[in-house]
Design an enzyme around this catalytic site. Sequence first.
Site, short mmCIF file in Angstrom:
data_model
loop_
_atom_site.label_atom_id
_atom_site.label_comp_id
_atom_site.label_asym_id
_atom_site.label_seq_id
_atom_site.Cartn_x
_atom_site.Cartn_y
_atom_site.Cartn_z
N GLU A 24 0.83 -1.20 0.00
CA GLU A 24 0.00 0.00 0.00
C GLU A 24 0.87 1.25 0.00
O GLU A 24 1.58 1.50 0.99
CB GLU A 24 -0.88 0.02 1.25
N LYS A 32 -9.64 -15.17 15.44
CA LYS A 32 -9.75 -14.76 14.04
C LYS A 32 -11.17 -14.46 13.58
O LYS A 32 -11.51 -14.66 12.42
CB LYS A 32 -9.11 -15.83 13.12
N ASP A 51 0.68 -14.28 12.71
CA ASP A 51 -0.41 -14.85 11.94
C ASP A 51 -1.27 -13.69 11.43
O ASP A 51 -1.96 -13.03 12.21
CB ASP A 51 -1.23 -15.78 12.85
N HIS A 73 -2.99 10.18 -1.70
CA HIS A 73 -3.15 8.90 -2.38
C HIS A 73 -2.91 9.05 -3.88
O HIS A 73 -2.31 8.19 -4.50
CB HIS A 73 -4.53 8.31 -2.12
#
Length: 575
Positions: free
Chosen positions: A253, A385, A461, A559
């Site tokens: 990104e 999760k 993770d 951006h």
Amino acid sequence: MEHATGKGGNKPVKTKVKFVDDEETKVVKASDALPLPLYLTNAVFFTLFFSVAYFLLTSWREKIRSNTPLHILNLSELVSILVLVASFVYLLGFFGIDFVQTPALKDEEEEEEDIIVHEDARIVPCGQALEIAPIASAKVTQKVSYEKPAIETPPPTAEDEEIIKAVVAGTIPSYSLETKLGDCKRAASIRREALQRVTGKSLEGLPLEGFDYESILGQCCEMPVGYITIPVGIAGPLMLDGREFSVPMATTEGCLVASTNRGCKAINLSGGASSVLLKDGMTRAPVVRFNSAKRAAELKFFMEDPDNYETISMVFNKSSRFGRLQTIKCAVAGKNLYMRFCCSTGDAMGMNMVSKGVQNVLDFLQNDFPDMDVIGISGNYCSDKKPAAVNWIEGRGKSVVCEAVIKGGIVTKVLKTNVAALVELNMLKNLTGSAIAGALGGFNAHASNIVSAVYLATGQDPAQNIESSHCITMMEAINDAKDLHVSVTMPSIEVGTVGGGTQLASQSACLNLLGVKGANREAPGSNARQLASVVAGAVLAGELSLMSAIAAGQLVKSHMKYNRSSKDVTAVASA
Ligand code: ADP
């Protein structure tokens, strides 16, 4: 995905902001009209041009030798001349088109680009890293190429060719290659080739060479065919609890690292951030069933009776030197009981450790509660999760609060906004806006951006980003409204410095950079706790910078500048 750097303060900027969809804008070129792919058409005309030229030259040489006049042409020479002219015209046209296109495309963006370059010369852009990088080199790096990886894979040997054919035919299962061959790299290479043949799709671009496949066997990834490369950027140094940390962030990104870096700079110039670990315990909650709700409740009371705690914790703790039971929280749903075990896990993230302890207890309980039916070692009350209020309220992994006081002058100079604007935006966006949206732990601007990037870099993770990104960002004007108090409270940062992906070479190098590689022998658990604090500190920096960019109205502009490369994405088609 929100993150950006900002500049220009609250001054209205005259830049024309061009909105572009999430998909890159397709640049239509004249060469798109060709019936064949461009590279094939080029190859055909190049071959034609040079072969007919060669043919004509040799036949004219013969004519000179035999004193035949050059203007007397036979049919093949006539055809050759026509082909030569046609291919010459094509090649001229091809390079001509490119020549004409380049200035034409340039024209379109020149105005906007000029403004950006001009502004960069005037104002500090989004942070230190960008200050150091000259604008010209930033432009060069945008020319992303999709060339072959530097290390070529050699063609398969005759023996490997046989195995590839067997895998393609299905007589050797792909998953068994590592065991059969005893060579993980060779297994991956054979599997990859077989996969390409079966699917008819090329894996060119996905590297195979340069990775230790033995290191992931039985631990990190099954049936490998290569590895993904993600660039790692460095934000910082981040001054946290009196120490400096260079924070590795793996991301694709644009803006994210630069933005976090700017936040670090604002924190450092204000004297640094400080963090407190509020809680440290990993959880696992099995679900067990009885024939009646009464029996389920009986087990709940048994588990919560302080007189039984010592025995249960002894049973729980026997499978690990580091896993130490802390609490058990029970919830009944009809005949079913959910027991949320929480334990310390040393420097490990701890899922394996806590699961082993839970299994010990379940086996033990079966003696006193033989009618207990273990439905699953994980009953989702853990909760791993998945977005769940239990993690937001109770915490999971490391619960950390991190704060800093940003001087008013730094808010203006580095963050290009002001304290009042930040406080108001935080109240309306991170608190009220998130409440309106019914957020669950999402009272922040983009904690998950930083969490994910640091997790990828340090071998955590990445799926645990879900609860690890729970964060409430608070901002308050202090010291007669001159300075800004900013804090992030993150109840569920799930990190480890041993186990899982942390031992892989690249991830281990990033942990080393932070000074938290592996197990801490003197004080087990302190490496993982330190990593959790760094995650919170980096989130604090990221929150500061993005909130400032939004407050200054610079989000879209940043951006447009750093997140949109000029490469032609239409050139990338599936092979
Ligand atoms: P997880 O529980 O996060 O899945 P693993 O079980 O894969 O982690 O890794 C933890 C392993 O590392 C355990 O076998 C544990 O005994 C060992 N270990 C060595 N030193 C430490 C330490 N300081 N903290 C935690 N675990 C450690």
